[in-house]
Motif scaffolding. Structure first.
Motif, PDB file in Angstrom:
ATOM      1  N   ILE A 121       0.846  -1.201   0.000  1.00 21.23           N
ATOM      2  CA  ILE A 121       0.000   0.000   0.000  1.00 21.23           C
ATOM      3  C   ILE A 121       0.884   1.256   0.000  1.00 21.23           C
ATOM      4  N   TYR A 177       2.375   1.773  -3.445  1.00 17.69           N
ATOM      5  CA  TYR A 177       1.307   2.146  -4.384  1.00 17.69           C
ATOM      6  C   TYR A 177       0.951   3.623  -4.241  1.00 17.69           C
ATOM      7  N   ILE A 178       0.789   4.077  -3.007  1.00 15.73           N
ATOM      8  CA  ILE A 178       0.398   5.481  -2.817  1.00 15.73           C
ATOM      9  C   ILE A 178       1.516   6.411  -3.287  1.00 15.73           C
ATOM     10  N   THR A 183       1.556   6.725  -7.033  1.00 12.13           N
ATOM     11  CA  THR A 183       0.410   7.495  -7.526  1.00 12.13           C
ATOM     12  C   THR A 183       0.634   8.989  -7.312  1.00 12.13           C
ATOM     13  N   ASN A 204      -4.368   0.664  -7.650  1.00  8.61           N
ATOM     14  CA  ASN A 204      -3.195   1.432  -8.090  1.00  8.61           C
ATOM     15  C   ASN A 204      -3.342   1.827  -9.554  1.00  8.61           C
ATOM     16  N   ASP A 257      -1.803   4.643 -11.614  1.00  5.62           N
ATOM     17  CA  ASP A 257      -0.953   5.817 -11.781  1.00  5.62           C
ATOM     18  C   ASP A 257      -1.304   6.573 -13.056  1.00  5.62           C
ATOM     19  N   SER A 264      -4.512   8.512 -12.528  1.00  4.47           N
ATOM     20  CA  SER A 264      -4.401   9.691 -11.671  1.00  4.47           C
ATOM     21  C   SER A 264      -3.673  10.818 -12.396  1.00  4.47           C
ATOM     22  N   THR A 285      -5.451  11.303  -6.378  1.00  5.72           N
ATOM     23  CA  THR A 285      -4.930  10.053  -5.817  1.00  5.72           C
ATOM     24  C   THR A 285      -6.097   9.191  -5.331  1.00  5.72           C
ATOM     25  N   LEU A 286      -7.008   9.820  -4.580  1.00  3.65           N
ATOM     26  CA  LEU A 286      -8.156   9.053  -4.063  1.00  3.65           C
ATOM     27  C   LEU A 286      -9.077   8.610  -5.195  1.00  3.65           C
ATOM     28  N   ILE A 339      -7.780   5.624  -6.906  1.00  3.41           N
ATOM     29  CA  ILE A 339      -7.967   4.425  -6.082  1.00  3.41           C
ATOM     30  C   ILE A 339      -9.411   3.935  -6.230  1.00  3.41           C
TER      31      ILE A 339
END
Ligand code: ASP
Length: 434
Positions: A82, A85-86, A89, A316, A318, A321, A352-353, A356
């Motif tokens: 996680i 992944y964040i 992104t 995820n 990217d 986003s 980002t959110l 997701i």
């Protein structure tokens, strides 16, 4: 005779598909022929990939989790997955924002073109807004509630519910770790064998990939809007594609730094999945192939890939986003709005959110873009501006989404010493193997 490598076969299928589509638009009735006689084969191909997704996640994740033997390993891997992944992104959104502020593609749209685009696509944009409104209505913890299904068979009937399947499989796997070995062994053996069968089915489906992508692209070409509209969006397209290319460079770079694999090795391993992502515009449909390539051709242990990749396919994104950030600022520019720094920082969070929350299916990124626009106070009608070019960009961003998942799975595997020599050394695949 030496067999042509799979990725070349797929590429050839794509090129021939585009050519066939262009040719068929030249005479009357050609479009209908493609829609009635060629497109269905593309649909069958995508369906067969989607068909594999739920059983694949179930089998491989249950096997993967139960192989871990203890639960602390799972939480270590989960945390890293996680976290990385964040991070990727946020990097993607930042690249998107930087580029769109430097290139300023929205300033090149004339008032006339803007009105024309808004008029042409406003009804399509409406549909997306309605869908986004439904998602917005739910409470702040709804996303969490949605992860826990109340009925596993119900969850398994919809590919959309991938996170629910992941939840069940992990829960089941944990249960399996906690019971005595003599009880868990037959269950593990069953899922082991089940998993092998599914992987073999993927090999078989991949035999049809060149034909499947041919049909998909031919249909896409005959159904796409006129080229004139694209011209107005050329700078916007350029910005998104440049950002996506930079992401690919970034992935190659970190793979090289952390795993010592050259870009050529990485590319040879993952390219069939990338081409499929491009042709299907769906990370979910591509997932079975991503899993197979990462495990067998890039050497990621199945314990890791079966955990990291299904989660990545769902959360995820990217490419998505990055696109959402560029699109939001592009629309603001086209409407003559100046976005303050704080609004742009807000876009980093919402994009980002929103990525997701985007489903791993074609066009999902655009639905969630409505939410990014709403948060930043940008007119939602602007969605109509980017509609014409959305599908080609969706193809490109999905490719990046899938590449990002593969990259992270390699990094996680490396960090816990689970990156091995690939099982299939000769990447000039012979599908089906053996
Ligand atoms: N099609 C994308 C995917 O499946 C999501 C999106 O950006 O629309 O990854």
């Amino acid at each position: 005779m030496k067999k042509i490598a799979l990725h070349w076969q797929i590429l050839l299928g794509m090129v021939l598909g585009v050519l066939a589509g262009l040719l068929m638009t030249q005479f009357s009735g050609g479009r209908e022929i493609v829609q009635n006689w060629i497109k269905p084969f593309g649909t069958i191909f995508i369906n067969s990939l989607k068909l594999i997704a739920v059983p694949l996640i179930l089998a491989s994740l249950i096997k993967g989790v139960s192989d871990l033997k203890d639960i602390s390993k799972l939480s270590k891997m989960g945390g890293r997955t996680i976290g990385i992944y964040i991070m990727t992104t946020v990097i993607a959104v930042s690249i998107g924002l930087a580029l769109v502020n430097i290139i300023k593609p929205g300033n090149s749209i004339s008032e006339n073109t803007r009105q024309e685009l808004v008029q042409n696509y406003s009804s399509d944009a409406e549909k997306y807004k309605e869908e986004a409104a439904k998602q917005k209505e739910s409470g702040p913890l709804q996303a969490l509630v949605d992860i826990v299904p109340d009925n596993i068979f119900g969850a398994a009937t919809e590919n959309k519910n991938m996170l629910q399947i992941i939840f069940f499989a992990m829960f089941f796997g944990i249960g399996l770790i906690l019971i005595p070995d003599d009880k868990s062994k037959p269950v593990k053996d069953f899922f082991d064998g089940f998993n092998e069968v599914i992987l073999k089915m993927i090999d078989l489906i991949m035999l049809a990939a060149p034909y499947g992508v041919f049909a998909l692209l031919a249909a896409l070409v005959v159904e796409s809007p006129s080229v004139d509209l694209f011209k107005a969006l050329v700078w916007y397209t350029f910005t998104v594609v440049l950002g996506l290319l930079l992401m690919i460079v970034f992935y190659n770079f970190i793979v090289m730094i952390f795993t010592k694999k050259s870009p050529a090795e990485f590319f040879k391993g993952i390219s069939p999945a990338q081409l499929l992502a491009f042709s299907t515009s769906s990370s979910a449909a591509t997932l079975p192939v991503t899993m197979e390539r990462v495990t067998e051709h890039l050497g990621v242990d199945e314990e890791v890939s079966s955990f990291v990749l299904p989660i990545g396919a769902t959360i995820n994104m990217d490419g998505t986003s990055l696109y959402q950030a560029v699109a939001a600022v592009f629309i603001a520019q086209a409407f003559g709005m100046d976005l303050s720094l704080s609004v742009q920082l807000g876009i980093i969070v919402t994009a980002t959110l929103a990525s997701i929350g985007s489903a791993a299916v074609p066009g999902a990124g655009m639905v969630m873009l409505v939410i990014v626009l709403g948060q930043a106070g940008i007119p939602e009608a602007g969605l109509a501006l980017i509609f014409a070019i959305d599908r080609p960009l969706d193809m490109c961003r999905t490719t990046v989404n899938v590449t990002g998942d593969a990259t992270v799975s390699m990094l996680v595997a490396k960090s816990i010493d689970k990156l091995h020599q690939p099982k299939v050394k000769d990447w000039n695949d012979n599908y089906p193997k053996k």
